[in-house]
Design a protein around this motif. Structure first.
Motif, PDB file in Angstrom:
ATOM      1  N   ASP A  50       0.830  -1.209   0.000  1.00 40.21           N
ATOM      2  CA  ASP A  50       0.000   0.000   0.000  1.00 40.21           C
ATOM      3  C   ASP A  50       0.862   1.255   0.000  1.00 40.21           C
ATOM      4  O   ASP A  50       0.554   2.235  -0.694  1.00 40.21           O
ATOM      5  CB  ASP A  50      -0.928  -0.002   1.214  1.00 40.21           C
ATOM      6  N   ASP A  51       1.955   1.233   0.781  1.00 43.51           N
ATOM      7  CA  ASP A  51       2.877   2.369   0.785  1.00 43.51           C
ATOM      8  C   ASP A  51       3.463   2.594  -0.604  1.00 43.51           C
ATOM      9  O   ASP A  51       3.586   3.734  -1.068  1.00 43.51           O
ATOM     10  CB  ASP A  51       4.005   2.138   1.793  1.00 43.51           C
ATOM     11  N   PHE A  52       3.820   1.484  -1.264  1.00 45.44           N
ATOM     12  CA  PHE A  52       4.390   1.595  -2.610  1.00 45.44           C
ATOM     13  C   PHE A  52       3.369   2.199  -3.580  1.00 45.44           C
ATOM     14  O   PHE A  52       3.704   3.064  -4.384  1.00 45.44           O
ATOM     15  CB  PHE A  52       4.835   0.221  -3.102  1.00 45.44           C
ATOM     16  N   VAL A  53       2.128   1.736  -3.489  1.00 41.72           N
ATOM     17  CA  VAL A  53       1.088   2.263  -4.382  1.00 41.72           C
ATOM     18  C   VAL A  53       0.908   3.763  -4.165  1.00 41.72           C
ATOM     19  O   VAL A  53       0.801   4.539  -5.122  1.00 41.72           O
ATOM     20  CB  VAL A  53      -0.242   1.515  -4.166  1.00 41.72           C
ATOM     21  N   GLY A  54       0.887   4.185  -2.890  1.00 39.21           N
ATOM     22  CA  GLY A  54       0.734   5.606  -2.604  1.00 39.21           C
ATOM     23  C   GLY A  54       1.884   6.429  -3.149  1.00 39.21           C
ATOM     24  O   GLY A  54       1.681   7.488  -3.762  1.00 39.21           O
ATOM     25  N   ILE A  55       3.109   5.940  -2.940  1.00 48.24           N
ATOM     26  CA  ILE A  55       4.290   6.666  -3.432  1.00 48.24           C
ATOM     27  C   ILE A  55       4.311   6.687  -4.956  1.00 48.24           C
ATOM     28  O   ILE A  55       4.612   7.708  -5.581  1.00 48.24           O
ATOM     29  CB  ILE A  55       5.567   6.007  -2.870  1.00 48.24           C
ATOM     30  N   PHE A  56       3.970   5.537  -5.565  1.00 45.19           N
ATOM     31  CA  PHE A  56       3.966   5.460  -7.024  1.00 45.19           C
ATOM     32  C   PHE A  56       2.918   6.404  -7.616  1.00 45.19           C
ATOM     33  O   PHE A  56       3.174   7.102  -8.607  1.00 45.19           O
ATOM     34  CB  PHE A  56       3.693   4.018  -7.459  1.00 45.19           C
ATOM     35  N   THR A  57       1.744   6.430  -7.005  1.00 45.16           N
ATOM     36  CA  THR A  57       0.686   7.311  -7.494  1.00 45.16           C
ATOM     37  C   THR A  57       1.106   8.774  -7.412  1.00 45.16           C
ATOM     38  O   THR A  57       0.897   9.558  -8.342  1.00 45.16           O
ATOM     39  CB  THR A  57      -0.606   7.083  -6.683  1.00 45.16           C
ATOM     40  N   HIS A  58       1.712   9.141  -6.280  1.00 50.05           N
ATOM     41  CA  HIS A  58       2.174  10.515  -6.105  1.00 50.05           C
ATOM     42  C   HIS A  58       3.233  10.863  -7.149  1.00 50.05           C
ATOM     43  O   HIS A  58       3.230  11.966  -7.716  1.00 50.05           O
ATOM     44  CB  HIS A  58       2.732  10.688  -4.695  1.00 50.05           C
ATOM     45  N   TRP A  59       4.141   9.907  -7.414  1.00 51.52           N
ATOM     46  CA  TRP A  59       5.196  10.138  -8.400  1.00 51.52           C
ATOM     47  C   TRP A  59       4.617  10.291  -9.803  1.00 51.52           C
ATOM     48  O   TRP A  59       5.011  11.188 -10.559  1.00 51.52           O
ATOM     49  CB  TRP A  59       6.185   8.972  -8.349  1.00 51.52           C
ATOM     50  N   VAL A  60       3.656   9.432 -10.156  1.00 51.81           N
ATOM     51  CA  VAL A  60       3.042   9.498 -11.483  1.00 51.81           C
ATOM     52  C   VAL A  60       2.315  10.830 -11.672  1.00 51.81           C
ATOM     53  O   VAL A  60       2.401  11.454 -12.734  1.00 51.81           O
ATOM     54  CB  VAL A  60       2.081   8.314 -11.698  1.00 51.81           C
ATOM     55  N   ARG A  61       1.611  11.263 -10.629  1.00 51.35           N
ATOM     56  CA  ARG A  61       0.906  12.536 -10.746  1.00 51.35           C
ATOM     57  C   ARG A  61       1.878  13.687 -10.981  1.00 51.35           C
ATOM     58  O   ARG A  61       1.563  14.642 -11.684  1.00 51.35           O
ATOM     59  CB  ARG A  61       0.103  12.790  -9.472  1.00 51.35           C
ATOM     60  N   GLY A  62       3.061  13.574 -10.395  1.00 55.08           N
ATOM     61  CA  GLY A  62       4.028  14.653 -10.534  1.00 55.08           C
ATOM     62  C   GLY A  62       4.669  14.727 -11.903  1.00 55.08           C
ATOM     63  O   GLY A  62       5.012  15.814 -12.381  1.00 55.08           O
ATOM     64  N   VAL A  63       4.841  13.576 -12.561  1.00 53.38           N
ATOM     65  CA  VAL A  63       5.563  13.566 -13.839  1.00 53.38           C
ATOM     66  C   VAL A  63       4.656  13.376 -15.046  1.00 53.38           C
ATOM     67  O   VAL A  63       5.090  13.589 -16.180  1.00 53.38           O
ATOM     68  CB  VAL A  63       6.646  12.457 -13.840  1.00 53.38           C
ATOM     69  N   SER A  64       3.407  12.958 -14.824  1.00 53.68           N
ATOM     70  CA  SER A  64       2.553  12.606 -15.963  1.00 53.68           C
ATOM     71  C   SER A  64       2.298  13.803 -16.874  1.00 53.68           C
ATOM     72  O   SER A  64       2.346  13.682 -18.108  1.00 53.68           O
ATOM     73  CB  SER A  64       1.225  12.025 -15.469  1.00 53.68           C
ATOM     74  N   ALA A  65       2.021  14.977 -16.287  1.00 55.98           N
ATOM     75  CA  ALA A  65       1.726  16.150 -17.112  1.00 55.98           C
ATOM     76  C   ALA A  65       2.946  16.550 -17.943  1.00 55.98           C
ATOM     77  O   ALA A  65       2.828  16.863 -19.135  1.00 55.98           O
ATOM     78  CB  ALA A  65       1.281  17.308 -16.226  1.00 55.98           C
ATOM     79  N   VAL A  66       4.109  16.520 -17.315  1.00 54.82           N
ATOM     80  CA  VAL A  66       5.343  16.876 -18.030  1.00 54.82           C
ATOM     81  C   VAL A  66       5.639  15.866 -19.128  1.00 54.82           C
ATOM     82  O   VAL A  66       5.962  16.227 -20.269  1.00 54.82           O
ATOM     83  CB  VAL A  66       6.526  16.958 -17.045  1.00 54.82           C
ATOM     84  N   ALA A  67       5.527  14.573 -18.777  1.00 52.21           N
ATOM     85  CA  ALA A  67       5.796  13.528 -19.766  1.00 52.21           C
ATOM     86  C   ALA A  67       4.815  13.612 -20.927  1.00 52.21           C
ATOM     87  O   ALA A  67       5.200  13.451 -22.100  1.00 52.21           O
ATOM     88  CB  ALA A  67       5.717  12.158 -19.102  1.00 52.21           C
ATOM     89  N   ALA A  68       3.560  13.864 -20.624  1.00 49.42           N
ATOM     90  CA  ALA A  68       2.564  13.986 -21.688  1.00 49.42           C
ATOM     91  C   ALA A  68       2.871  15.176 -22.591  1.00 49.42           C
ATOM     92  O   ALA A  68       2.736  15.096 -23.827  1.00 49.42           O
ATOM     93  CB  ALA A  68       1.161  14.121 -21.087  1.00 49.42           C
TER      94      ALA A  68
END
Length: 597
Positions: free
Chosen positions: A234-252
């Motif tokens: 669960d900790d990994f999912v939370g950290i991964f989600t936070h990381w994806v939200r941070g980079v997804s807009a830039v990557a897109a």
């Protein structure tokens, strides 16, 4: 570029320096292939101009363009194949070198350091982190070279055609490059570090769960054990989600800017405006449509591999960190011990600064004696015996063997003179004979069998599928007590003059324990034996008993003498008898031998 990434790259360059020539060859081949790959595009441009030119078609020029394009395509194919093959061969060599270097390093770090590390943590570095270097080795050299050289050659050609449309064609690339720093902010680096740490916690929880599965099932703690894994997941999912939200807009944004539709839109918009104004020939739009896509493709490929490259950089940092672990220093001028009398002088030790586990230990172990260390859990017994084979160095004081400080004895000489058997037995995935003969690899089979008989494990070995040739962990598995007796047979075969035992028969049945205990003490001659004792039978056999509490020696002497004093040892003795584990039939004699002082 952040300081952390810069340090990781510096560390990576030091690790990979021996392979720089091969790296250069991979990059050069990839550059040649990438430049040759422009030939078909340029051939199409020239073919279009030839066919669109008013008047008769110049057949020779048209076929020449086709031939140049075909040759360029062939050169690209050959160079790319050679670069890829050489890069993957280099990747295999580098990974093999790294794993060998890590194995050699781990073999030389303090054994106590290994005991205090989680299995999953080390396995991740040696396994996953070394594998994560693959993109950095096999792909990055060529892709980086192509990402710079191909756009540069394309720009030179396009500027020769029309500088204004060239600048318009560069707009998508500049937009994508402008977004790159957003992926390298300190916050993004911290998120990636948290991502790696979360992955490590999942690996640790899996290893711990698997290793303790028998206890979990026996005592019904599966819910709690699963909860630990679920919490890590669960900790990994939370950290991964936070990381994806941070980079997804830039990557897109980068993907859109470098996408073929966006590039074509920019080129067609600018080209149409220039053609309509009469400042650009329609045929000159063709190279921008073709090379414009080629201008962004290498950059886009590099962007897609950005995560892999940053992960490889972090993996190299962890590999370098493990390779930087401080080794126990070897003496510049080793001294050979004279005899095997052991002496501890004012020994102090702590795993952490300011928290001492041992406090001012003074102890002499005379040859030909058995010294038993007893005391409550957490008193420092295991730490004390781990100092003798130099798993750690004392933070204060010294330990002498044959009159020589352990720090002045070559490690190979030390392990020829000191043998040890601990509760936590580790057997190799090798034959039974090889496991027993680990310290004396060229022993004859008869010697191995005699050691196994003395350790009361010979009959069990004969029951295995191939006897002494049975590969443990593959063809057969042994119980805890059987594994301990293999370890004891190993120590008996080594026949070292100093023997350290951490309750080496704790898993053995009473009959086997008596046989093994007699084998360890019978005919000991002038061997020095130090044993952690939890059972009264072991204490009875000792010449000297040392009572250790809270890191200090509170009593020492022969068992009968200590019982007569009615002090801390006598209290320990009575508590053991009342526990019912040893019974009241144990009798204490006067004891023999010179003992410890």
């Amino acid at each position: 570029m952040t300081e952390a990434i810069r340090r990781n790259r510096l560390r990576g360059s030091a690790l990979l320096r021996p392979h720089l020539r091969t790296f250069a060859a991979v990059a050069v081949l990839r550059v040649i292939g990438a430049i040759a790959g422009l030939a078909p595009l340029l051939a199409v441009v020239e073919l279009g101009r030839t066919l669109l030119t008013p008047g008769p078609v110049d057949n020779d020029r048209a076929w020449a363009a086709v031939a140049v394009g075909a040759v360029g395509l062939l050169v690209r194919l050959l160079c790319t194949a050679a670069s890829s093959g050489l890069g993957h061969l280099l990747d295999g060599q580098v990974q093999l070198t790294l794993r060998r270097e890590l194995a050699a390093r781990l073999a030389r770090v303090p054994i106590g350091w290994l005991h205090r590390r989680r299995t999953g943590e080390l396995a991740k570095v040696v396994g996953e982190d070394v594998s994560a270097v693959h993109p950095f080795i096999a792909h990055a050299p060529g892709e980086l070279a192509a990402a710079f050289v191909v756009p540069l050659v394309s720009l030179v050609y396009l500027f020769g055609v029309d500088w204004r449309l060239t600048l318009i064609t560069l707009i998508p690339v500049l937009l994508a490059v402008a977004l790159v720093p957003l992926l390298m902010l300190p916050s993004r680096v911290r998120e990636q570090q948290e991502f790696d740490a979360a992955l490590g916690r999942i690996a640790d929880s899996v290893v711990e769960f698997v290793q303790g599965i028998a206890v979990v099932k026996a005592f019904g703690g599966s819910e709690r054990a699963h909860r630990s894994f679920r919490t890590a997941a669960d900790d990994f999912v939370g950290i991964f989600t936070h990381w994806v939200r941070g980079v997804s807009a830039v990557a897109a944004g980068m993907q859109v800017a470098l996408s073929p539709p966006f590039v074509l839109l920019a080129v067609l918009t600018g080209g149409t405006a220039l053609i309509v104004s009469g400042s650009l020939a329609p045929a000159d739009l063709l190279p921008f449509l073709l090379l414009g896509l080629g201008l962004t493709a290498p950059v886009a490929a590099l962007g897609h591999g950005f995560d892999d490259l940053t992960a490889a950089g972090r993996a190299l940092g962890r590999i370098r960190k493990l390779l930087d672990v401080r080794l126990l220093p070897e003496p510049a001028a080793p001294i050979v011990p004279r005899g095997h009398r052991v002496e501890l002088r004012q020994v102090r030790f702590g795993y952490e600064d300011g928290r001492e586990v041992l406090r001012g230990i003074d102890l002499v172990l005379e040859p030909g004696t058995v010294t038993a260390i007893v005391g409550p859990s957490g008193g420092g017994k295991s730490t004390l015996v781990q100092l003798l084979p130099r798993f750690f160095d004392p933070t204060h004081g010294s330990i002498l063997l044959g009159g020589v400080d352990l720090r002045n004895i070559d490690s190979r000489e030390l392990y020829r003179r000191v043998s040890f058997v601990f509760q936590d037995v580790r057997l190799l995935r090798a034959s039974v004979a090889d496991n027993i003969a680990l310290a004396v690899p060229y022993s004859e089979r008869g010697e191995v069998i005699r050691a196994a008989k003395r350790a009361a494990i010979h009959d069990r070995i004969l029951e295995l599928p191939r006897g002494y040739e049975t590969v443990l962990g593959t063809e057969a598995n042994l119980s805890g007590g059987e594994a301990q007796r293999i370890s004891i047979a190993r120590a008996l075969l080594a026949d070292a003059p100093v023997l350290v035992l951490d309750e080496a028969t704790s898993f053995a049945d009473p009959q086997a324990e008596q046989v093994v205990r007699r084998a360890l003490t019978a005919g000991r001659g002038d061997r020095t034996i130090l044993v952690i004792a939890h059972r009264l039978e072991t204490v009875v056999d000792a010449d000297t008993v040392v009572m250790l509490e809270d890191g200090s020696i509170v009593e020492r002497g022969r068992p009968a003498e200590l019982l007569a004093r009615n002090g801390r040892f006598a209290e320990f003795w009575r508590s053991r008898q009342l526990s019912g584990g040893d019974g009241s039939a144990v009798r204490v004699g006067a004891g023999q031998g010179g003992g410890a002082r």
